[in-house]
Enzyme design. Structure first.
Site, PDB file in Angstrom:
ATOM      1  N   PHE A   1      34.554 -23.265  11.392  1.00 50.90           N
ATOM      2  CA  PHE A   1      33.302 -24.024  11.297  1.00 50.90           C
ATOM      3  C   PHE A   1      32.236 -23.311  10.478  1.00 50.90           C
ATOM      4  O   PHE A   1      31.317 -23.945   9.980  1.00 50.90           O
ATOM      5  CB  PHE A   1      32.748 -24.312  12.718  1.00 50.90           C
TER       6      PHE A   1
ATOM      7  N   LYS B   1      42.515 -28.932   6.490  1.00 49.14           N
ATOM      8  CA  LYS B   1      42.234 -29.331   7.874  1.00 49.14           C
ATOM      9  C   LYS B   1      40.927 -28.633   8.234  1.00 49.14           C
ATOM     10  O   LYS B   1      40.899 -27.456   8.571  1.00 49.14           O
ATOM     11  CB  LYS B   1      43.374 -28.860   8.788  1.00 49.14           C
TER      12      LYS B   1
ATOM     13  N   GLU C   1      36.711 -29.225  13.348  1.00 48.03           N
ATOM     14  CA  GLU C   1      36.243 -30.490  13.951  1.00 48.03           C
ATOM     15  C   GLU C   1      34.723 -30.486  14.098  1.00 48.03           C
ATOM     16  O   GLU C   1      34.126 -31.545  14.275  1.00 48.03           O
ATOM     17  CB  GLU C   1      36.804 -30.708  15.359  1.00 48.03           C
TER      18      GLU C   1
ATOM     19  N   SER D   1      39.447 -17.507  14.231  1.00 52.12           N
ATOM     20  CA  SER D   1      39.403 -16.395  15.179  1.00 52.12           C
ATOM     21  C   SER D   1      40.763 -15.689  15.241  1.00 52.12           C
ATOM     22  O   SER D   1      41.797 -16.277  14.909  1.00 52.12           O
ATOM     23  CB  SER D   1      39.015 -16.934  16.554  1.00 52.12           C
TER      24      SER D   1
ATOM     25  N   CYS E   1      31.688 -14.066   9.267  1.00 50.04           N
ATOM     26  CA  CYS E   1      32.728 -13.064   9.548  1.00 50.04           C
ATOM     27  C   CYS E   1      32.365 -11.732   8.921  1.00 50.04           C
ATOM     28  O   CYS E   1      32.943 -10.715   9.260  1.00 50.04           O
ATOM     29  CB  CYS E   1      34.062 -13.536   8.999  1.00 50.04           C
TER      30      CYS E   1
ATOM     31  N   GLU F   1      34.246  -9.677  19.365  1.00 56.68           N
ATOM     32  CA  GLU F   1      33.373 -10.377  18.419  1.00 56.68           C
ATOM     33  C   GLU F   1      32.460 -11.332  19.204  1.00 56.68           C
ATOM     34  O   GLU F   1      32.938 -12.103  20.030  1.00 56.68           O
ATOM     35  CB  GLU F   1      34.245 -11.179  17.455  1.00 56.68           C
TER      36      GLU F   1
HETATM   37  P1  NAD Z   1      38.748 -21.081  15.472  1.00 58.86           P
HETATM   38  O1  NAD Z   1      39.853 -20.078  15.449  1.00 58.86           O
HETATM   39  O2  NAD Z   1      38.310 -21.614  16.779  1.00 58.86           O
HETATM   40  O3  NAD Z   1      39.143 -22.367  14.590  1.00 58.86           O
HETATM   41  C1  NAD Z   1      39.606 -22.250  13.272  1.00 58.86           C
HETATM   42  C2  NAD Z   1      40.494 -23.447  12.949  1.00 58.86           C
HETATM   43  O4  NAD Z   1      41.628 -23.411  13.814  1.00 58.86           O
HETATM   44  C3  NAD Z   1      39.817 -24.792  13.157  1.00 58.86           C
HETATM   45  O5  NAD Z   1      40.166 -25.645  12.103  1.00 58.86           O
HETATM   46  C4  NAD Z   1      40.391 -25.270  14.484  1.00 58.86           C
HETATM   47  O6  NAD Z   1      40.499 -26.670  14.549  1.00 58.86           O
HETATM   48  C5  NAD Z   1      41.761 -24.635  14.523  1.00 58.86           C
HETATM   49  N1  NAD Z   1      42.201 -24.322  15.882  1.00 58.86           N
HETATM   50  C6  NAD Z   1      41.437 -23.954  16.931  1.00 58.86           C
HETATM   51  N2  NAD Z   1      42.189 -23.744  18.026  1.00 58.86           N
HETATM   52  C7  NAD Z   1      43.470 -23.980  17.666  1.00 58.86           C
HETATM   53  C8  NAD Z   1      44.725 -23.916  18.356  1.00 58.86           C
HETATM   54  N3  NAD Z   1      44.798 -23.563  19.624  1.00 58.86           N
HETATM   55  N4  NAD Z   1      45.838 -24.214  17.666  1.00 58.86           N
HETATM   56  C9  NAD Z   1      45.781 -24.560  16.373  1.00 58.86           C
HETATM   57  N5  NAD Z   1      44.625 -24.636  15.674  1.00 58.86           N
HETATM   58  C10 NAD Z   1      43.483 -24.339  16.300  1.00 58.86           C
HETATM   59  O7  NAD Z   1      37.527 -20.423  14.676  1.00 58.86           O
HETATM   60  P2  NAD Z   1      36.048 -20.987  14.525  1.00 58.86           P
HETATM   61  O8  NAD Z   1      35.338 -20.825  15.816  1.00 58.86           O
HETATM   62  O9  NAD Z   1      36.049 -22.293  13.853  1.00 58.86           O
HETATM   63  O10 NAD Z   1      35.466 -19.932  13.467  1.00 58.86           O
HETATM   64  C11 NAD Z   1      34.907 -18.703  13.815  1.00 58.86           C
HETATM   65  C12 NAD Z   1      35.906 -17.583  13.678  1.00 58.86           C
HETATM   66  O11 NAD Z   1      36.395 -17.521  12.338  1.00 58.86           O
HETATM   67  C13 NAD Z   1      35.308 -16.214  13.949  1.00 58.86           C
HETATM   68  O12 NAD Z   1      36.225 -15.474  14.708  1.00 58.86           O
HETATM   69  C14 NAD Z   1      35.142 -15.614  12.566  1.00 58.86           C
HETATM   70  O13 NAD Z   1      35.150 -14.198  12.511  1.00 58.86           O
HETATM   71  C15 NAD Z   1      36.331 -16.175  11.876  1.00 58.86           C
HETATM   72  N6  NAD Z   1      36.161 -16.140  10.437  1.00 58.86           N
HETATM   73  C16 NAD Z   1      36.843 -15.188   9.754  1.00 58.86           C
HETATM   74  C17 NAD Z   1      36.682 -15.079   8.396  1.00 58.86           C
HETATM   75  C18 NAD Z   1      37.416 -14.022   7.621  1.00 58.86           C
HETATM   76  O14 NAD Z   1      37.319 -14.034   6.420  1.00 58.86           O
HETATM   77  N7  NAD Z   1      38.156 -13.126   8.245  1.00 58.86           N
HETATM   78  C19 NAD Z   1      35.834 -15.967   7.716  1.00 58.86           C
HETATM   79  C20 NAD Z   1      35.163 -16.956   8.448  1.00 58.86           C
HETATM   80  C21 NAD Z   1      35.344 -17.028   9.816  1.00 58.86           C
END
Ligand code: NAD
Length: 504
Positions: A154, A178, A181, A231, A286, A388
């Site tokens: 997000f 994808k 949401e 994450s 991040c 985090e």
């Molecule tokens: P998230 O892991 O909750 O979601 C990321 C994506 O995965 C979304 O599209 C979501 O729909 C999908 N998803 C969530 N749960 C799932 C599951 N159980 N099975 C399959 N798909 C699933 O992350 P978020 O809260 O949207 O974003 C924040 C996180 O992203 C933080 O941890 C941040 O550090 C990380 N991030 C990392 C970087 C990097 O470059 N390393 C960059 C941006 C964000």
């Protein structure tokens, strides 16, 4: 399933908005007001299959385009994006909550990758070795891999997809994005822009959804690669599942970035940068700085300077004029989570210097705001230190030496970004050599590499071998073939030899 009359954000399949019939939706809020602004469709199995089938058709058409024709479309996309990026910034601010100039900033960083991709012919051309063996030439060519899945978080609804799709598309692939949401509209806007730029239907698809859509991409044999950002637990799941299904995977995970401050640093510069990197985008980056490691005796003086600056920060709706410095968090649930980490820090004996838990914005009491928070003497055993938080929470750890600071950073689970602040070039050089982190800033707090270098962390911040964009990106989205060729000289012939081929 929605029962109100708000719009349902559709998919983008086969070059058009595609309404969902799944009957499943998720709410999309304006985090600055707390208002429900739309619902987003959550794909069912048929919609996932339709998206993948259309992407495969798109790939077959697009990969047959000449390099010159592909380049024309990418240049057109770049021009449209540059001219109309303000519209996209408005969408991001309305759904994510970050202030508008910051939304524009993420678009510009994504646009850098589009600009890199305009020069793609140079990055996908192969190599040729004439007369590698007598009369034999060896050469390699790079071909697109097919349908590429991109699953984004997000916090950067435009930039993160743009880390991948310009490179993937330039190299001749079709992509399925994808989006999160929580803020899905940016991806849909980008899809419309691609159509306007002349990209054939099916080459850029937006599949809205949740775990069902993600699992569909991870397991379908047509999908050749997965680029994930999110994450760490989900990144690890993505890496393991997609690898098991034979796909290329790059899965970027979470972070806990430290700033090491040496006693010779300019503390006003450090305080400014700690504020910018700790509280920008409400800490939902991040590459945000979460921990300041102060090599004593600087901590007390630095805390006063940071506190003074926090007092001057303006927090509010990122779409307002004049623009505030910081907007809200993404959801009410995330605000509760951030708040719970401050509770943990307090219970573990840390000093809460500035407490953002009860912070509210006048006139926007329903917004998901959390005040800038400063925590001193956080025990390094506390979960509030090791995990985090992803909010506007800056933690201070006091260390006695450079070596203690480096050891602490290297002992962490994550290895995304880090920074050192010093005027000592020798110390900075030792830092870059010894630190086990993928992206390092020297007097630079958020060292996101430019598009022609690659982005990615170490350890639990990246699963897989390929970083995002740059040369890594072009390698990830192409498959190499090596060809060994002999055109017989009419005057000679090879004769029979059953031995293993040797070069002469
Ligand atoms: P998230 O892991 O909750 O979601 C990321 C994506 O995965 C979304 O599209 C979501 O729909 C999908 N998803 C969530 N749960 C799932 C599951 N159980 N099975 C399959 N798909 C699933 O992350 P978020 O809260 O949207 O974003 C924040 C996180 O992203 C933080 O941890 C941040 O550090 C990380 N991030 C990392 C970087 C990097 O470059 N390393 C960059 C941006 C964000």
């Amino acid at each position: 399933m929605s029962t109100d009359t708000l719009p349902v954000i559709p998919h983008w399949i086969n070059g058009a908005r595609t309404e969902s019939t799944s009957g499943r939706t998720a709410p999309v809020y304006n985090p600055a007001t707390g208002e429900l602004r739309a619902h987003v469709a959550l794909a069912n199995a048929e919609e996932i299959a339709a998206a993948i089938a259309s992407a495969q058709r798109g790939f077959e058409i697009w990969s047959a385009f000449s390099i010159a024709k592909r380049q024309t479309v990418i240049f057109a996309f770049r021009e449209l994006l540059n001219a109309r990026k303000g519209e996209l910034a408005d969408i991001i601010t309305a759904e994510h909550g970050k202030v508008r100039s910051d939304a524009l900033g993420e678009i510009l960083r994504g646009q850098e990758v589009v600009e890199l991709a305009t020069g793609f012919p140079h990055l996908i051309k192969g190599a040729f070795s004439e007369n590698a063996s007598t009369g034999i030439d060896v050469y390699s060519i790079k071909q697109p891999i097919g349908v590429a899945g991109i699953i984004s978080p997000f916090n950067f609804p435009a930039m993160v997809p743009m880390w991948f799709f310009p490179v993937a598309i330039a190299a001749g692939n079709a992509v399925i994005v994808k989006p999160s949401e929580k803020d899905p509209s940016a991806a849909l806007w980008l899809a419309e822009l691609w159509a306007e730029a002349g990209l054939p239907a099916g080459v850029f698809t937006v599949l809205n959804g949740d775990k069902l859509a993600v699992d569909g991409l991870l397991t379908d044999p047509v999908v050749q690669s997965i680029s994930f950002v999110g994450s760490t637990p989900i990144a690890q799941y993505i890496y393991e599942t997609a690898s098991k299904h034979g796909k290329r995977v790059q899965a970027l995970g979470g972070a806990k970035n430290h700033m090491l401050v040496l006693p010779d640093a300019d503390l006003d510069l450090v305080a400014d940068q700690a504020i910018n990197a700790g509280y920008g985008a409400a800490g939902e980056r991040c590459m945000a700085i979460s921990v300041v490691l102060a090599v004593e005796p600087v901590a007390d003086e630095l805390i006063v300077k940071i506190q003074e600056r926090i007092a001057r920060l303006k927090i509010g709706n990122g779409a307002a004029a004049p623009e505030p410095d910081m907007g809200p968090l993404i959801t009410a649930a995330h605000r509760e989570k951030v708040s719970s980490y401050v509770d943990i820090a307090e219970a573990d004996g840390a000093t809460i210097v500035v407490d953002g838990r009860d912070f509210r914005v006048d006139g926007a009491e329903d917004g998901f705001f959390f005040g800038p928070t400063l925590i001193d003497r956080i025990p390094t055993t506390s979960r509030a230190y090791t995990e985090e938080i992803f909010g506007p929470v800056l933690e201070i750890v006091r260390v006695a030496s450079f070596d203690e600071g480096v050891a602490l950073i290297n002992s962490g689970e994550f290895g995304n970004g880090t920074a050192i602040f010093t005027n000592d070039g020798g110390a900075a050089r030792r830092f870059q050599h010894e630190i086990q982190v993928g992206m390092i800033g020297i007097n630079v707090p958020i060292p996101v590499p430019v598009a022609y270098h690659s982005f990615g962390g170490w350890k639990a911040s990246l699963f897989g071998d390929a970083k995002a964009y740059g040369v890594h990106g072009f390698d990830f989205f192409t498959r190499e073939k090596a060809i060994t060729s002999r055109w017989l000289d009419p005057a000679t012939h090879g004769g029979i030899n059953l031995g293993f081929p040797q070069n002469d």
